[in-house]
Every structure is written in structure tokens, then in C-alpha cells.
Motif scaffolding. Structure first.
Motif, PDB file in Angstrom:
ATOM      1  N   ASP A  38      57.081  29.164  43.928  1.00  0.00           N
ATOM      2  CA  ASP A  38      57.447  29.192  45.353  1.00  0.00           C
ATOM      3  C   ASP A  38      57.488  30.614  45.909  1.00  0.00           C
ATOM      4  O   ASP A  38      58.537  31.259  45.966  1.00  0.00           O
ATOM      5  CB  ASP A  38      58.800  28.508  45.595  1.00  0.00           C
ATOM      6  N   PHE A  39      56.319  31.074  46.351  1.00  0.00           N
ATOM      7  CA  PHE A  39      56.199  32.436  46.874  1.00  0.00           C
ATOM      8  C   PHE A  39      56.061  32.458  48.397  1.00  0.00           C
ATOM      9  O   PHE A  39      55.431  33.340  48.954  1.00  0.00           O
ATOM     10  CB  PHE A  39      55.000  33.130  46.228  1.00  0.00           C
ATOM     11  N   GLN A  40      56.655  31.489  49.069  1.00  0.00           N
ATOM     12  CA  GLN A  40      56.485  31.384  50.517  1.00  0.00           C
ATOM     13  C   GLN A  40      57.174  32.505  51.272  1.00  0.00           C
ATOM     14  O   GLN A  40      56.746  32.894  52.357  1.00  0.00           O
ATOM     15  CB  GLN A  40      57.002  30.022  50.992  1.00  0.00           C
ATOM     16  N   PHE A  41      58.271  33.023  50.728  1.00  0.00           N
ATOM     17  CA  PHE A  41      59.016  34.070  51.417  1.00  0.00           C
ATOM     18  C   PHE A  41      58.845  35.437  50.761  1.00  0.00           C
ATOM     19  O   PHE A  41      59.657  36.337  50.978  1.00  0.00           O
ATOM     20  CB  PHE A  41      60.501  33.697  51.516  1.00  0.00           C
ATOM     21  N   SER A  42      57.793  35.612  49.966  1.00  0.00           N
ATOM     22  CA  SER A  42      57.520  36.925  49.383  1.00  0.00           C
ATOM     23  C   SER A  42      57.348  37.941  50.509  1.00  0.00           C
ATOM     24  O   SER A  42      56.622  37.698  51.479  1.00  0.00           O
ATOM     25  CB  SER A  42      56.265  36.869  48.520  1.00  0.00           C
ATOM     26  N   VAL A  43      58.020  39.073  50.368  1.00  0.00           N
ATOM     27  CA  VAL A  43      58.083  40.016  51.478  1.00  0.00           C
ATOM     28  C   VAL A  43      58.144  41.438  50.933  1.00  0.00           C
ATOM     29  O   VAL A  43      58.648  41.679  49.823  1.00  0.00           O
ATOM     30  CB  VAL A  43      59.320  39.709  52.373  1.00  0.00           C
ATOM     31  N   TRP A  44      57.595  42.372  51.686  1.00  0.00           N
ATOM     32  CA  TRP A  44      57.613  43.786  51.309  1.00  0.00           C
ATOM     33  C   TRP A  44      58.981  44.359  51.682  1.00  0.00           C
ATOM     34  O   TRP A  44      59.294  44.545  52.839  1.00  0.00           O
ATOM     35  CB  TRP A  44      56.494  44.523  52.033  1.00  0.00           C
ATOM     36  N   ASN A  45      59.795  44.632  50.676  1.00  0.00           N
ATOM     37  CA  ASN A  45      61.157  45.076  50.962  1.00  0.00           C
ATOM     38  C   ASN A  45      61.769  45.680  49.701  1.00  0.00           C
ATOM     39  O   ASN A  45      61.086  45.851  48.687  1.00  0.00           O
ATOM     40  CB  ASN A  45      62.002  43.908  51.483  1.00  0.00           C
ATOM     41  N   SER A  46      63.039  45.952  49.764  1.00  0.00           N
ATOM     42  CA  SER A  46      63.750  46.477  48.603  1.00  0.00           C
ATOM     43  C   SER A  46      63.926  45.376  47.560  1.00  0.00           C
ATOM     44  O   SER A  46      64.271  44.244  47.902  1.00  0.00           O
ATOM     45  CB  SER A  46      65.123  47.008  49.009  1.00  0.00           C
ATOM     46  N   PRO A  47      63.731  45.689  46.273  1.00  0.00           N
ATOM     47  CA  PRO A  47      64.006  44.685  45.244  1.00  0.00           C
ATOM     48  C   PRO A  47      65.463  44.266  45.228  1.00  0.00           C
ATOM     49  O   PRO A  47      65.806  43.228  44.646  1.00  0.00           O
ATOM     50  CB  PRO A  47      63.621  45.399  43.940  1.00  0.00           C
ATOM     51  N   ALA A  48      66.325  45.030  45.886  1.00  0.00           N
ATOM     52  CA  ALA A  48      67.744  44.689  45.945  1.00  0.00           C
ATOM     53  C   ALA A  48      67.971  43.337  46.621  1.00  0.00           C
ATOM     54  O   ALA A  48      68.942  42.641  46.300  1.00  0.00           O
ATOM     55  CB  ALA A  48      68.535  45.778  46.666  1.00  0.00           C
ATOM     56  N   ILE A  49      67.091  42.932  47.547  1.00  0.00           N
ATOM     57  CA  ILE A  49      67.318  41.640  48.203  1.00  0.00           C
ATOM     58  C   ILE A  49      67.088  40.498  47.217  1.00  0.00           C
ATOM     59  O   ILE A  49      67.773  39.480  47.275  1.00  0.00           O
ATOM     60  CB  ILE A  49      66.483  41.456  49.490  1.00  0.00           C
ATOM     61  N   ASP A  50      66.131  40.662  46.303  1.00  0.00           N
ATOM     62  CA  ASP A  50      65.950  39.649  45.263  1.00  0.00           C
ATOM     63  C   ASP A  50      67.171  39.588  44.358  1.00  0.00           C
ATOM     64  O   ASP A  50      67.613  38.501  43.955  1.00  0.00           O
ATOM     65  CB  ASP A  50      64.715  39.974  44.416  1.00  0.00           C
ATOM     66  N   LEU A  51      67.729  40.747  44.025  1.00  0.00           N
ATOM     67  CA  LEU A  51      68.890  40.784  43.137  1.00  0.00           C
ATOM     68  C   LEU A  51      70.095  40.120  43.798  1.00  0.00           C
ATOM     69  O   LEU A  51      70.768  39.288  43.180  1.00  0.00           O
ATOM     70  CB  LEU A  51      69.217  42.231  42.765  1.00  0.00           C
ATOM     71  N   HIS A  52      70.390  40.473  45.037  1.00  0.00           N
ATOM     72  CA  HIS A  52      71.532  39.865  45.737  1.00  0.00           C
ATOM     73  C   HIS A  52      71.362  38.348  45.853  1.00  0.00           C
ATOM     74  O   HIS A  52      72.302  37.584  45.611  1.00  0.00           O
ATOM     75  CB  HIS A  52      71.683  40.471  47.137  1.00  0.00           C
ATOM     76  N   TYR A  53      70.188  37.915  46.234  1.00  0.00           N
ATOM     77  CA  TYR A  53      69.926  36.485  46.427  1.00  0.00           C
ATOM     78  C   TYR A  53      70.088  35.735  45.105  1.00  0.00           C
ATOM     79  O   TYR A  53      70.731  34.676  45.039  1.00  0.00           O
ATOM     80  CB  TYR A  53      68.514  36.330  46.973  1.00  0.00           C
ATOM     81  N   PHE A  54      69.522  36.296  44.049  1.00  0.00           N
ATOM     82  CA  PHE A  54      69.601  35.680  42.727  1.00  0.00           C
ATOM     83  C   PHE A  54      71.034  35.663  42.203  1.00  0.00           C
ATOM     84  O   PHE A  54      71.534  34.624  41.744  1.00  0.00           O
ATOM     85  CB  PHE A  54      68.681  36.450  41.769  1.00  0.00           C
ATOM     86  N   PHE A  55      71.729  36.776  42.284  1.00  0.00           N
ATOM     87  CA  PHE A  55      73.114  36.836  41.801  1.00  0.00           C
ATOM     88  C   PHE A  55      74.010  35.872  42.573  1.00  0.00           C
ATOM     89  O   PHE A  55      74.911  35.250  42.003  1.00  0.00           O
ATOM     90  CB  PHE A  55      73.673  38.251  41.938  1.00  0.00           C
ATOM     91  N   SER A  56      73.784  35.753  43.872  1.00  0.00           N
ATOM     92  CA  SER A  56      74.688  34.968  44.722  1.00  0.00           C
ATOM     93  C   SER A  56      74.467  33.473  44.620  1.00  0.00           C
ATOM     94  O   SER A  56      75.331  32.692  45.019  1.00  0.00           O
ATOM     95  CB  SER A  56      74.523  35.400  46.190  1.00  0.00           C
ATOM     96  N   THR A  57      73.316  33.061  44.102  1.00  0.00           N
ATOM     97  CA  THR A  57      72.995  31.633  44.110  1.00  0.00           C
ATOM     98  C   THR A  57      72.792  31.023  42.723  1.00  0.00           C
ATOM     99  O   THR A  57      72.858  29.801  42.586  1.00  0.00           O
ATOM    100  CB  THR A  57      71.697  31.368  44.903  1.00  0.00           C
TER     101      THR A  57
END
Length: 417
Positions: free
Chosen positions: A282-301
Motif C-alpha cells: 500500500d504505497f498510495q500515500f508515499s510522499v517526499w518528506n522527512s522519514p520522521a513522519i513514517d516513524l511517528h505514524y508507525f510508533f503511534s499505530t
């Protein structure tokens, strides 16, 4: 939970269509489809951005007269009349994911395999991308015993480390790919959940926060301490979210997954039940940004609560050293931040934890009686309000608030920012 509804099978998914695509994928014009069985892969409400269909095929070829059998998955958009489609289309998610599977992921997989030195998969192989029908056919990894972990139980430290290791390789490959092919992510990779082009998710986010606020009336202590703060966040949720995803000079940025949670990761295991690989889907929301957003999203969910509440700095450290090592292996020419600077970058994106843990996590963990769907989250009618209220009235969700709200408040994330 109510009996799940099933999305209808796409009418264009015929024997002739599948045979044509398989001939091209297997590079064999003698392939003859002998049997095609089509059924929904998941119930409506189990995937919030698309429709998944599993196809079982039996076929013969000139080289092999015996019937061969295999499975594939077909991913398609919601029908135009589905209310969710009107929200999601604004984010360009369907064209982006097709581009990911057709153009980007094969290149990233090659970098990971040949330069980082990891021969394991990072995604499911692509059979066909059909832009006319907004559909993707890819390999069914159940055949290789890949499994999705339980979204309710979440991930322990061993699984979390596995995901972070693979995520570091993913991020390193994205960064060096952008360096080598200038502009490869320029178009359509700047529309995550928060962006400067559309606020299509604003009604969803505000509706969820308002339901959270209403739920606090059931707990006097939480109501007294947090209701006014949650009500204030309602008015600023888009501003804070957009600020948390704005890239600043000096930030390390790359291609992020963008929607990294439990059901978008599949694991392969050894004979003793230990994970040996993790792949992303599921790469629908792949976006050019800080890897920190992946970390926060993953940790929080997606990880156990004790890890989320007490171990994030060391998990960021674990990820950082994996990322640094991978960037060196691919000979990334850009500046690599120090661990201290990366921890600051992680902190600067921390509102993403509010977004993920207070708005999306209750939805992801919902196991109640109402139908769970993006349509229900969008709806402001009686059914939609009843569903959103039920999200936060679940016993697990109510207990979690006693830990999550103080945690977010201590970081200053519920105050004026």
C-alpha cells in the motif's frame, strides 16, 4: 461487529483480460487460461483506500501441458459514486501507487539488493499496471507464507526492529534514487495526509476529534484535564499538521511510505516463529518528506504501548544507525544528519503523533458493531456520527486515552503550538 459488506468484483476482470496480462507477465504467448476464480480479497471496511480482489488461475502453456495454478491480487479504486473516492482522488493516491509499482519500487529494490546487500523482498512483484482502469495486479505473497500481523495485538520489539531495519533501507534507496535521477519524485509525491494543495481529509480529522471530545464526557478526570485542549486542537488540526510536514533547510528528506501501520506490513517467519523478513504494501500515500513522519505514524499505530510510551528515543536511535549505514553503502552524496540533529527532526514532526494516535489509531483498532469504512468517517449523518462515537467508546480506546493523552500533553502537543 456487523456482517461485513463486500465490494463488487470489477466487471472488466474477464478471462480474456487476465489471460492477456499473464501472457505479457510470463512472456509466453502460448499461455492458455483454463480456469479463473475471482473473489473479494477483503471485506468492505478492512481496506480504507481501495478495493482488493483475489484471483485464482489455472493455465497451460506449450512447454507444460499439465495445468499450473497460482493466485494474484488485483487492486482497484473505489467506484466514482463512492463518497470516499471524492476525498481520495484529490490526493492523487491512485496514480501515485501505480507509478510506485511500475517505475519506482523496481529501482529501489535493485538498490537494496545490489548496493545495500539485502537480497530479501521489499515489495510484492508487479504483474501489470493498468492506468486506464486504475488497477494493479501483483503477486499474492500468501503463496510465500507472508502474513499480516494482528492489528489489535500490535508488534513486539522483535517485529518492530525488523520493520525499522527494512524502513531504513527503503528510505536510503529513495534518497539516493532522487539524487541520481533528478526530479523523479517532483510530480505527485507532495500530497500526504497534510499538504499545501488540498484539505480533503479536514472533515474526517475534525469529525474524529469532535467525537473524541464527546467521549471525554464519560470520564470526569479526562474531561476536566483534556476536553478544552482537544476542542482547541480541532480548530488548528490542519495548520499544525501542515506545519509538522513542512520541510526545512537542512532536513534530511526522502521518499516515505506515508501510511506505515500494521496491516501495511507483511512478515515471513522461520520455523521457530521469528520474523525473517518484512515487506511493505500500500504505497498510495508515499510522499517526499522527512522519514520522521513514517516513524511517528508507525510508533503511534502499530507497536506495543510500552514501546510507544517508553522506548521511542532508543527506537529512533536503532533506526538512525541502520539508515546511516545504508546511506553509506549506496554512497549517498548528501549530508547525513547526526543522531542529535535527527532526534530534533523527529521532535519537530511530533504533531504527527497526535494525528496518528488520536485520529487514526482508534479507527485502525476498531472492533465494534458498526460498519468501519472511510465513508462512515466522512459522513456527518446519524450513522456516521454513531460510528465515530463508538470508536472512542470502545473499552480499549477509553483505557488507552489514560496513557496517550498525558504522553502527548507532556510533549506540549495539546497546547498552543
Amino acid at each position: 461487529m456487523s456482517e461485513p459488506r463486500l465490494h463488487p468484483i470489477p466487471l472488466w476482470l474477464t478471462e480474456d483480460y487476465v489471460q492477456k496480462k499473464l501472457r505479457a507477465f510470463l512472456k509466453n504467448d502460448s499461455l492458455k487460461l483454463e480456469k479463473l476464480d475471482i473473489k473479494p480479497a477483503i471485506a468492505k471496511g478492512e481496506n480504507y483506500n481501495s478495493v482488493m480482489t483475489r484471483i485464482n488461475v489455472e493455465y497451460t502453456t506449450k512447454e507444460s501441458k499439465e495445468k499450473l495454478e497460482t493466485n494474484f491480487l488485483v487492486k482497484t479504486t473505489f467506484a466514482d459514486k463512492d463518497p470516499a473516492a471524492h476525498v481520495l482522488t484529490k490526493y492523487g493516491i491512485y496514480t501515485r501507487e501505480m507509478d510506485m509499482y511500475q517505475r519506482i519500487l523496481p529501482k529501489m529494490a535493485d538498490v537494496v539488493k545490489t548496493e545495500i546487500g539485502d537480497p530479501r523482498r521489499i515489495f510484492a512483484g508487479t504483474v501489470n499496471v493498468d492506468k486506464e482502469r486504475d488497477s494493479i495486479i501483483f503477486e499474492d505473497l500468501l503463496l510465500e507464507n507472508y502474513k499480516v500481523a494482528c492489528r489489535l495485538k500490535k508488534l513486539d520489539l522483535e517485529h518492530t526492529h525488523m520493520v525499522l531495519e527494512k524502513l531504513a533501507s527503503f528510505h536510503a534507496a529513495g534518497a539516493v534514487l532522487a539524487e541520481r535521477e533528478r526530479g523523479i519524485f517532483r510530480e505527485n509525491y507532495d500530497r500526504g495526509f497534510y499538504n499545501k494543495y488540498t484539505r480533503g481529509y479536514e472533515p474526517v480529522m475534525k469529525g474524529l476529534l469532535k467525537a473524541l471530545s464527546r467521549s471525554l464526557n464519560l470520564d470526569e478526570e479526562l474531561r476536566r484535564r483534556y476536553q478544552a485542549k482537544i476542542d482547541r486542537v480541532v480548530d488548528h488540526v490542519m495548520i499544525y499538521g501542515e506545519r509538522s510536514t513542512t520541510n526545512n533547510p537542512g532536513d534530511f528528506v526522502t521518499l516515505t511510505h506515508g501510511d506505515l501501520w500494521t496491516t501495511n506490513v507483511m512478515f515471513q517467519y522461520d520455523g521457530k516463529g521469528h520474523p525473517t523478513n518484512a515487506i511493505f504494501i500500500d504505497f498510495q500515500f508515499s510522499v517526499w518528506n522527512s522519514p520522521a513522519i513514517d516513524l511517528h505514524y508507525f510508533f503511534s499505530t502499530s507497536i506495543h504501548d510500552e514501546l510507544r510510551l517508553h522506548n521511542q528515543p532508543e527506537l529512533v536511535q536503532f533506526y538512525y544507525y541502520k539508515l546511516k549505514d545504508a546511506l553509506k553503502k549506496v554512497r549517498y552524496a548528501g549530508p547525513i544528519p547526526s543522531l542529535f540533529d535527527f532526534q530534533l527532526q523527529f521532535r519537530a514532526r511530533a504533531f504527527y503523533a497526535v494525528f496518528a494516535s488520536l485520529m487514526f489509531e482508534p479507527f485502525m483498532l476498531y472492533d465494534g458493531k458498526e460498519e468501519a469504512s472511510l465513508e462512515q468517517m466522512i459522513s456527518e449523518g446519524e450513522s456516521g456520527i454513531r460510528f465515530k462515537d463508538d470508536l472512542y467508546r470502545q473499552e480499549g480506546a477509553r483505557k488507552k486515552l489514560h496513557h496517550t493523552l498525558p504522553y502527548l500533553e507532556q510533549w506540549g502537543l495539546l497546547d498552543d503550538m
